[in-house]
Design a protein around this motif. Sequence first.
Motif, PDB file in Angstrom:
ATOM      1  N   UNK A 279     -68.274 -20.228  17.868  1.00 51.14           N
ATOM      2  CA  UNK A 279     -67.185 -20.868  18.613  1.00 51.14           C
ATOM      3  C   UNK A 279     -66.394 -19.822  19.378  1.00 51.14           C
ATOM      4  N   UNK A 280     -66.084 -20.135  20.610  1.00 52.56           N
ATOM      5  CA  UNK A 280     -65.281 -19.229  21.413  1.00 52.56           C
ATOM      6  C   UNK A 280     -63.810 -19.622  21.285  1.00 52.56           C
ATOM      7  N   UNK A 281     -63.093 -18.911  20.419  1.00 52.34           N
ATOM      8  CA  UNK A 281     -61.669 -19.167  20.217  1.00 52.34           C
ATOM      9  C   UNK A 281     -60.856 -18.446  21.293  1.00 52.34           C
ATOM     10  N   UNK A 282     -59.854 -19.102  21.812  1.00 51.14           N
ATOM     11  CA  UNK A 282     -58.848 -18.352  22.556  1.00 51.14           C
ATOM     12  C   UNK A 282     -57.900 -17.754  21.530  1.00 51.14           C
ATOM     13  N   UNK A 283     -57.191 -16.701  21.917  1.00 51.81           N
ATOM     14  CA  UNK A 283     -56.256 -16.066  20.979  1.00 51.81           C
ATOM     15  C   UNK A 283     -55.207 -17.059  20.512  1.00 51.81           C
ATOM     16  N   UNK A 284     -54.771 -17.929  21.424  1.00 59.43           N
ATOM     17  CA  UNK A 284     -53.736 -18.919  21.070  1.00 59.43           C
ATOM     18  C   UNK A 284     -54.280 -19.955  20.095  1.00 59.43           C
ATOM     19  N   UNK A 285     -55.502 -20.445  20.337  1.00 57.24           N
ATOM     20  CA  UNK A 285     -56.123 -21.419  19.435  1.00 57.24           C
ATOM     21  C   UNK A 285     -56.286 -20.843  18.034  1.00 57.24           C
ATOM     22  N   UNK A 286     -56.758 -19.613  17.977  1.00 56.95           N
ATOM     23  CA  UNK A 286     -56.987 -18.976  16.682  1.00 56.95           C
ATOM     24  C   UNK A 286     -55.682 -18.800  15.926  1.00 56.95           C
ATOM     25  N   UNK A 287     -54.648 -18.372  16.626  1.00 58.94           N
ATOM     26  CA  UNK A 287     -53.348 -18.160  15.993  1.00 58.94           C
ATOM     27  C   UNK A 287     -52.761 -19.476  15.487  1.00 58.94           C
ATOM     28  N   UNK A 288     -52.802 -20.504  16.322  1.00 62.27           N
ATOM     29  CA  UNK A 288     -52.230 -21.800  15.941  1.00 62.27           C
ATOM     30  C   UNK A 288     -52.990 -22.431  14.778  1.00 62.27           C
ATOM     31  N   UNK A 289     -54.317 -22.338  14.819  1.00 61.16           N
ATOM     32  CA  UNK A 289     -55.128 -22.920  13.744  1.00 61.16           C
ATOM     33  C   UNK A 289     -54.920 -22.171  12.436  1.00 61.16           C
ATOM     34  N   UNK A 290     -54.880 -20.835  12.516  1.00 64.82           N
ATOM     35  CA  UNK A 290     -54.672 -20.034  11.304  1.00 64.82           C
ATOM     36  C   UNK A 290     -53.317 -20.328  10.681  1.00 64.82           C
ATOM     37  N   UNK A 291     -52.302 -20.505  11.503  1.00 55.39           N
ATOM     38  CA  UNK A 291     -50.972 -20.832  10.975  1.00 55.39           C
ATOM     39  C   UNK A 291     -50.964 -22.220  10.337  1.00 55.39           C
ATOM     40  N   UNK A 292     -51.513 -23.204  11.036  1.00 53.31           N
ATOM     41  CA  UNK A 292     -51.507 -24.578  10.522  1.00 53.31           C
ATOM     42  C   UNK A 292     -52.239 -24.680   9.191  1.00 53.31           C
ATOM     43  N   UNK A 293     -53.428 -24.082   9.135  1.00 53.77           N
ATOM     44  CA  UNK A 293     -54.230 -24.176   7.915  1.00 53.77           C
ATOM     45  C   UNK A 293     -53.662 -23.265   6.827  1.00 53.77           C
ATOM     46  N   UNK A 294     -53.297 -22.035   7.179  1.00 57.45           N
ATOM     47  CA  UNK A 294     -52.780 -21.084   6.187  1.00 57.45           C
ATOM     48  C   UNK A 294     -51.489 -21.556   5.547  1.00 57.45           C
ATOM     49  N   UNK A 295     -50.521 -21.934   6.365  1.00 55.93           N
ATOM     50  CA  UNK A 295     -49.242 -22.398   5.820  1.00 55.93           C
ATOM     51  C   UNK A 295     -49.420 -23.721   5.076  1.00 55.93           C
ATOM     52  N   UNK A 296     -50.278 -24.593   5.635  1.00 57.80           N
ATOM     53  CA  UNK A 296     -50.537 -25.867   4.955  1.00 57.80           C
ATOM     54  C   UNK A 296     -51.172 -25.663   3.598  1.00 57.80           C
ATOM     55  N   UNK A 297     -52.058 -24.665   3.506  1.00 59.08           N
ATOM     56  CA  UNK A 297     -52.726 -24.383   2.228  1.00 59.08           C
ATOM     57  C   UNK A 297     -51.724 -23.916   1.185  1.00 59.08           C
ATOM     58  N   UNK A 298     -50.782 -23.064   1.593  1.00 55.55           N
ATOM     59  CA  UNK A 298     -49.744 -22.579   0.668  1.00 55.55           C
ATOM     60  C   UNK A 298     -48.889 -23.740   0.173  1.00 55.55           C
ATOM     61  N   UNK A 299     -48.489 -24.604   1.079  1.00 45.30           N
ATOM     62  CA  UNK A 299     -47.622 -25.728   0.707  1.00 45.30           C
ATOM     63  C   UNK A 299     -48.348 -26.703  -0.217  1.00 45.30           C
ATOM     64  N   UNK A 300     -49.590 -27.042   0.152  1.00 43.46           N
ATOM     65  CA  UNK A 300     -50.331 -28.030  -0.636  1.00 43.46           C
ATOM     66  C   UNK A 300     -50.682 -27.498  -2.022  1.00 43.46           C
ATOM     67  N   UNK A 301     -51.008 -26.192  -2.108  1.00 50.64           N
ATOM     68  CA  UNK A 301     -51.330 -25.610  -3.414  1.00 50.64           C
ATOM     69  C   UNK A 301     -50.177 -25.733  -4.371  1.00 50.64           C
ATOM     70  N   UNK A 302     -48.958 -25.700  -3.858  1.00 47.55           N
ATOM     71  CA  UNK A 302     -47.767 -25.891  -4.685  1.00 47.55           C
ATOM     72  C   UNK A 302     -47.578 -27.364  -5.029  1.00 47.55           C
ATOM     73  N   UNK A 303     -47.648 -28.216  -4.015  1.00 44.38           N
ATOM     74  CA  UNK A 303     -47.298 -29.629  -4.174  1.00 44.38           C
ATOM     75  C   UNK A 303     -48.278 -30.408  -5.041  1.00 44.38           C
ATOM     76  N   UNK A 304     -49.546 -29.994  -5.077  1.00 44.78           N
ATOM     77  CA  UNK A 304     -50.541 -30.772  -5.833  1.00 44.78           C
ATOM     78  C   UNK A 304     -50.352 -30.623  -7.338  1.00 44.78           C
ATOM     79  N   UNK A 305     -49.591 -29.611  -7.761  1.00 46.70           N
ATOM     80  CA  UNK A 305     -49.304 -29.427  -9.185  1.00 46.70           C
ATOM     81  C   UNK A 305     -48.055 -30.199  -9.576  1.00 46.70           C
ATOM     82  N   UNK A 306     -48.038 -30.686 -10.797  1.00 45.39           N
ATOM     83  CA  UNK A 306     -46.809 -31.287 -11.305  1.00 45.39           C
ATOM     84  C   UNK A 306     -45.709 -30.223 -11.222  1.00 45.39           C
TER      85      UNK A 306
END
Length: 575
Positions: free
Chosen positions: A412-439
């Motif tokens: 896949x040919x990522x633009x720098x902006x696409x890569x940055x935005x996707x990494x932020x969305x998935x990375x930050x989302x992963x941190x939040x969800x890893x917390x929230x899925x636990x009691x």
Amino acid sequence: MKNDRVIVGSVKDQLAKLFDESLKVTFPEELDVDPSIAACQNPKFGDYQCNNAMGLWAKVKGKGTQFRGPQPIGQAIMENLPKSDAIESQSIAGAGFVNVKLSSHWIAESIQKMLVDGIEIWAPKLPVKRVVVDFSSPNIAKEMHVGHLRSTIIGDTLARMLEYSNVEVLRRNHLGDWGKQFGVLIEYLFENLPDEEINDQSIGDLETLYKASNQRKSDPVFEEKAEQGVVSLQDGVERYQNVWSHICEISRKELGKVYQRLGVHLEEKGESFYGPYIPVVLKLLSEKDLIKKGDEGASTISIEGKETPLVFVKKSGAYRLNVEKAEWVLYVVDVGQSEHFEKVFAAAKLAGWIPAEDKTYPKVIHVKFGLVLGEDGKKFRTRSTETIKLVQLLDEAKNRCKAALIERGKDKEWTAEELEQTAEAVGYGAVKYADLKNNRTTDYTFDYDRMLSDKGNTAVYLLYAHARICSIIRKSGKDIEILKKTGTLDLVHSDERTLGLHILRFTETVEEACTNRLPNVLCEYLYNLSEHFTRFYTNCQGGGINGGGESAVTLRGNGSSDENMFPLSWTYACL
């Protein structure tokens, strides 16, 4: 009696109304019986069950009742149940449990109504209209660290769930922006920096200065100057007020950057905001003869069952109840502060500010949560045992996600902006969800590899499922707005019905998550939704929706796995 053909809102509430009518007919003398409705744990018995028979038998046993056990009671409740388009069949099991199977046609009609009218109308009806959520609460002049992670994420999620449920939420950030530590810091700044340089400190510099100033507290001369500095600040001396204001402003800007990354909005009402209310609170407590003089002249309130008294109350609970008129006040603070909140709430009950009975309103609630642990089972820290800064944690998640995206998407040919935005969305989302899925009440181990995995109950897996659904819709070439209004939904395959029933349980899931302040309940629902969808996608290769004369909707994926006969409206429902 015939009920509405389709529902808006909770299935449990709809069934509760039906069983309430049956209970009134079956036991007219037992006027205080509320229907006890729950989802069946084993689908082979039905979708929902009424569990009132055992409790009613305990009430009427030995009182000349016509019934001879809980099962005959259950039988009578079932026989007196009003007719409804929602119910396909009923049965009795065990000690009088009344099992109900919902009509597949009714499920389909209900979901189609949601597609047309929007999921907003499925918001649960909660017993409160206004709630204060007190969360995050970092200290001025210090960077946010991993200890602020859970309060910020859990508090924001609770606020979002309540707002979806049409509750007015007052998002409060109780910043540590007042007190003796500022006398210490300001005096240290006066000693070591010219006034014109104080205004230019970054948050990192401030934290370094904050730590250095605390080391001076052992100096009695400096300690006395710091005490006087607090007095000068509280008296509004301009020089002290100016420096304090600049310190707060520098901190706010840096804190705001973290909140922006996490997509969190708060309204600041720090310790300084409540300062004018403290004398009023103390006066009211004194008038009720609750304040006593303790050791070294401290003012205390004795709490029954607690060895140590409550020394003082920082926050004006009276303000939130009397001025902001909140029905719930939620304090999202770690479990280590449990005893403190127990004392504060007990003192508020003694003062008559909140009801003695927990079932009445307004309520003050400590939404406690456990620790974030490292792989060694101890508090999550750096290798040098320093507390991990929240910015560092988010940067690491984003960078790891970016590396994974590059590795997995080599073609896949990522633009720098696409890569940055996707990494932020998935990375930050992963941190939040890893917390929230636990009691929230339990500790959890922070593990980048696990939270960024695309398998199992992770944010990455859910995001993948969402992207897959969007791809199916996009490749179909169909106009969704037309299709969802003109098509008809049929649930033929068992996996279609399972998915449909799960979607229909959305409202009661949100209600449970809000009522018990447990975001993990909603996380589990979403994960199960993705699992049900995957099974449905795999096993249902045709049928499902009739769109204007077509036997089914054909999706062409150019030879990919998306080339299936697929009921498209279902994908929209899953979003």
